[in-house]
Design an enzyme around this catalytic site. Structure first.
Site, PDB file in Angstrom:
ATOM      1  N   GLY A   1      -8.489  52.284 -43.885  1.00 51.59           N
ATOM      2  CA  GLY A   1      -8.449  52.866 -42.524  1.00 51.59           C
ATOM      3  C   GLY A   1      -7.138  53.535 -42.357  1.00 51.59           C
ATOM      4  O   GLY A   1      -6.119  53.754 -43.235  1.00 51.59           O
ATOM      5  N   CYS A   2      -7.016  53.882 -41.202  1.00 56.93           N
ATOM      6  CA  CYS A   2      -5.979  54.960 -40.826  1.00 56.93           C
ATOM      7  C   CYS A   2      -4.612  54.364 -40.813  1.00 56.93           C
ATOM      8  O   CYS A   2      -3.612  54.715 -41.516  1.00 56.93           O
ATOM      9  CB  CYS A   2      -6.137  55.614 -39.516  1.00 56.93           C
ATOM     10  SG  CYS A   2      -6.715  54.634 -38.155  1.00 56.93           S
ATOM     11  N   TYR A   3      -4.504  53.056 -39.950  1.00 56.32           N
ATOM     12  CA  TYR A   3      -3.451  52.418 -39.753  1.00 56.32           C
ATOM     13  C   TYR A   3      -3.080  51.939 -41.315  1.00 56.32           C
ATOM     14  O   TYR A   3      -1.719  51.967 -41.686  1.00 56.32           O
ATOM     15  CB  TYR A   3      -3.410  51.072 -39.144  1.00 56.32           C
ATOM     16  CG  TYR A   3      -3.284  51.403 -37.396  1.00 56.32           C
ATOM     17  CD1 TYR A   3      -2.581  52.136 -37.125  1.00 56.32           C
ATOM     18  CD2 TYR A   3      -4.492  51.020 -36.592  1.00 56.32           C
ATOM     19  CE1 TYR A   3      -2.356  52.576 -35.563  1.00 56.32           C
ATOM     20  CE2 TYR A   3      -4.358  51.347 -35.383  1.00 56.32           C
ATOM     21  CZ  TYR A   3      -3.323  51.992 -34.880  1.00 56.32           C
ATOM     22  OH  TYR A   3      -3.382  52.464 -33.425  1.00 56.32           O
TER      23      TYR A   3
ATOM     24  N   THR B   1      -3.504  52.988 -44.327  1.00 61.17           N
ATOM     25  CA  THR B   1      -3.028  53.831 -45.196  1.00 61.17           C
ATOM     26  C   THR B   1      -1.560  54.264 -44.844  1.00 61.17           C
ATOM     27  O   THR B   1      -0.457  53.975 -45.747  1.00 61.17           O
ATOM     28  CB  THR B   1      -3.669  55.284 -45.028  1.00 61.17           C
ATOM     29  OG1 THR B   1      -4.934  55.031 -45.542  1.00 61.17           O
ATOM     30  CG2 THR B   1      -3.126  56.497 -45.931  1.00 61.17           C
ATOM     31  N   ALA B   2      -1.258  54.452 -43.480  1.00 60.24           N
ATOM     32  CA  ALA B   2       0.206  54.891 -43.086  1.00 60.24           C
ATOM     33  C   ALA B   2       1.236  53.562 -43.422  1.00 60.24           C
ATOM     34  O   ALA B   2       2.305  53.682 -44.046  1.00 60.24           O
ATOM     35  CB  ALA B   2       0.408  55.234 -41.648  1.00 60.24           C
TER      36      ALA B   2
END
Lengths: 344, 344, 344, 344
Positions: free
Chosen positions: C148-150, C152-153
């Protein structure tokens, strides 16, 4: 206190009515209806209203609305057609923010809105609520059709020229730019931030429903049919309309347009003619019931360029509706409408 | 009418004072100074003020300011240091929106602002203008230091927990997000639309000037030094601060935090504790003097997350300054400050 | 050429796959499915693709998909559960951008997604597609769960600290800010420009579905359960995630964190550790498959603040998916992914 | 490899050249000059370039520039006047993105730019770099004047009509809307996010410097002077120009305008005539070298409305400059320019 009812208060013109009426010293919202949100507190749906309203949305109820001194319709077109007559019959007064009574010709309305007109019998007494044109009729009206947002900005920019007979009535162009709130609070892909932010586009070039409304108003001012090209654009901002109106002087090259506009609007509380050479910004009218106008004749030619800005939700909808109410109830026209625009 | 003077009215806190005071029934702006814009009408610089002010900017003049009942400083730091003393001596009262008198320790101020403190002799009587903490001292103060924007949002979110002794004072994190107006109206590349729009970034992580101010306020509430990590972020919007404050319960897992906040702020006109589970939006306070707060304990653990939103130019600056003025002049605290947030 | 199929290509991750694959020298999109848009040319729906694709959306068809070398799922959760097995059985390979195979524990998945896991038998071979952690397994995988995006960061910002055992695993806070495209292209009121622009808010503080995914990844790095507080915020921009991760050094105050991160990511083509003291901006990675990271220890204390930015649609979704494809098909990892971020 | 020099690379057209040239397979930036930033790495100033450039800004140096095959000027007007001649004399070629050589009449230039023309002797050989008009001259030119952003959008929208003699040459109106990046990276109050976001305004109505440039191009197409009203507007977005061009059919009501435009641009790699009835969006060309056009005749009248969108920094500046370079160096015209627009 004026007892106010609002039909259909969940959209942007509805919440804007609530915002402005919360600050109005002579009016009190008694009823606000929404079939889908019945039982919900308006302050739960719109947290900016917390501390200002205890009211809940209720299912539309003719009896409750009939007890109000005035009922605002902030509904999609068609709704006021079916409900306004009943309220008028029971002695109420109606201020309709939708398009239902703006066009005097029922057939023309039907053509542009793709459905039969639902209350042609009321068209005779409906008053087009542009106070700068129809102030006296508004005072005694029982049924007001609040002008559309584009029509307000364009008409105020153009009627002084038409009334004075200075421009070619066959050649008016209104290039208009609107913020996204003009599209309403409906859940449409085309109104998503990711679809509208950081982009600009025209829409409805083939024909927008505000076209016949603007044409009717311009024709009234000109005393003759007006040839109008109207191109609306979607602009990546929430509020604001910027109309850029192009017309052609019909020979009277020496006319003092600045003086013409200043005189035409000298006594108007909500039309501000800026100094020659100005460029009005939509943010200067954000949240307030003002139309700012400036005039240009590029290279001193015969083309006139009028710039006109409003907040589409205020002077283009809810603020103008309250301005009408003030007139109808013999209040100072600017009662509750003297806010200062939010800048920055 | 309270006669108001404003020193340095060309920035965003200046024009916001003008916007709010135009709607204040008991105050009138008599003088507004700006060396660079002397002679310019405020309504020419800020067209949203057209129709509300005839005033022009003037060169700062102690005599003119001394005739005012109260003088607001909306200036960069350092200016109030040199001018406030004179006004006080002539019997005036001063409400300083800059950082000049916020920190009680002159040496600490000098360290963070990279210059000697210019008026240490006034620190003794300066009152930190957070009404929710210092209401009684504000009433009788001659010199008010209006809190910074971040400090307002963070302190209101944290002091109930510290006063009640519920959290570990060594472990407070304030992750803050601000709109770009917090950077002022200066012509800086870093504040351009093209540099800030469609982007998000932290800044000043190594140390921001609001850090010692927040620490001082939290320490007052806790009665002990507070270990604070403060990270501000620049957010692509004009107005608004969202503070997300993380702290750790120090053992009293059963504390009813919702009730604690509701009681602490029960009589506060401008702090709105939202229902449990809420997520306040900065737009719900746009243009108004309100701080909205909600409380969370994710997964019912010992971490407390407090969400706190203000408009940085209103409750974080000019609105709070007027709230202080109302207290100093024995007016109802909310006089002229009851607007409704602009939504959408 | 790698023959690519895309299931569910009408959303933002779908069009982003199309954008990136149009520029990929070794891959060609052969099939793109959408039940609702079957028959529509992708370039009619997404005019930015005009001139790059002749393809039309088609009804999902297992035979057509099975002829592809690899099938991307850009679908809501649940869809890949039902279709992936069939494609694998026919010899295809699957890269799933949804959440269906990210969490290894089927019960945990069911709990957070409120439905039974639809393909628990595939969990054993699904590889979590974070190349910076699982590069070797990705090379030979048949089924990839794109992070997911969060997650990954946050993971890229935190795992070096956890792998090195430098921080207290019980005390990690991830305060994350996302652009609105993270909410997808669905027609939701909450994603309208008028609801999200000029505002900031937290959401899902009580529990967001990315929480267990992040915890799983952090636990893998730490070799122990990690206590995580995760608060996502909605930010008024289209693209970008900014994660601000707070952790506490567990005693080794002398650790050179900058060197640690630089070494950990020395060979990574898509992780850029910025110089000490930097503040990465989300716009610096707009449109590109890069994660930029910088490290801070405010006031040289024991609190570590890691700033991490990605484009949620690229390194947080479609770009990372293609990075996985490159690994699976023995291409240079950065093939087709070397664009430069769009600034301004 | 084409050795490229860039003079004045710190502005938005400079960084955009760097972004596009980083992806160009046949060109390599050897020198980039900036007096103010000499010694600074371009990737430190523009973090999106990290990993793509090792280059530092250097003080302008004729010898270094003369070693380049081509030198781009991304400078304010006046700079290329003084430096271009020297480079040409030493055998270099110049592509000037400024306004210095766009207007063939030195006196007219002097009048609009308020300073004498600094290199009238070069005007004879300067080629106006609009490939859709001057492709053959560009191939052999030594000095290219890259068209302005508004002029590109307006000319591509209008010249087919003028070339075909279909419209009244005395009556063309170009209502243009530009993103804020058109104002450059200078630190001006008028370009701040807080001044431009959430607002719309016209500017330069009395006369904008692009007016004579557009008139020259339209006159070339018409073979006669063209009466043009040009009104630019500032729009709250970073990139993009939307031109809405109004003209009047001069009698040939049956002309098939759609076919006319499709044929005129049939072989153009970077002009995309959309299907009849379309409304192009600026975001569909964000970051790419494309002009999208659509045609309308509202209510089938004699008014023609042409909608034309470009990215002002790409087809309106740096992309078009590289398109010219490709032609000058006998490369495929679209080399390095085949990116896909970033949507959303």
């Amino acid at each position: 206190m004026i007892k106010v009812g609002i039909v259909g208060g969940t959209g942007y013109t509805g919440v804007e009515l609530l915002r402005l009426l919360a600050q109005h010293p002579k009016a009190q919202v008694e009823v606000i209806t929404s079939r889908s949100e019945a039982g919900v507190a308006v302050a739960d749906m719109y947290p900016n209203l917390r501390g200002h309203y205890d009211l809940c949305f209720t299912v539309p109820d003719s009896d409750a609305l009939a007890k109000c001194d005035v009922v605002f319709f902030a509904t999609p077109h068609g709704v006021a057609h079916s409900l306004a007559g009943d309220i008028l019959q029971r002695g109420g007064r109606v201020i309709d923010l939708s398009a239902d009574f703006r066009i005097r010709d029922a057939d023309l309305w039907a053509e542009w809105y793709n459905q039969p007109h639902g209350a042609p019998e009321l068209l005779g007494e409906a008053v087009y609520g542009l106070p700068e044109v129809n102030r006296e009729q508004i005072r005694t009206a029982r049924l007001i059709a609040v002008p559309g947002c584009y029509p307000t900005a364009v008409q105020l920019a153009t009627i002084p020229l038409l009334e004075a007979g200075l421009i070619d009535v066959q050649d008016v162009i209104a290039d208009c730019k609107s913020g996204v709130s003009g599209a309403g609070r409906g859940a449409k892909v085309g109104s998503l931030l990711c679809e509208t932010s950081e982009s600009m586009m025209a829409y409805g070039v083939a024909g927008h429903r505000h076209l016949p409304e603007i044409q009717q108003g311009l024709q009234d001012a000109a005393g003759a049919p007006v040839g109008l090209t109207f191109v609306p654009h979607l602009t990546p901002m929430i509020r604001g309309i910027h109309a850029t109106v192009y017309s052609q002087l019909n020979g009277q090259q020496e006319a003092d347009l600045q003086a013409l506009f200043e005189q035409r609007y000298a006594d108007e509380p909500f039309v501000d003619v800026m100094p020659a050479g100005s460029h009005p910004t939509t943010r200067s009218v954000r949240g307030v019931n003002v139309c700012r106008i400036s005039l240009h004749r590029p290279q001193n030619g015969s083309r006139v360029v009028v710039l006109s800005v409003i907040d589409n939700l205020v002077k283009g909808a809810s603020g103008q509706a309250i301005q009408n109410m003030n007139l109808m109830f013999d209040l100072e026209e600017s009662t509750g409408l003297n806010q200062v625009g939010l800048m920055p």
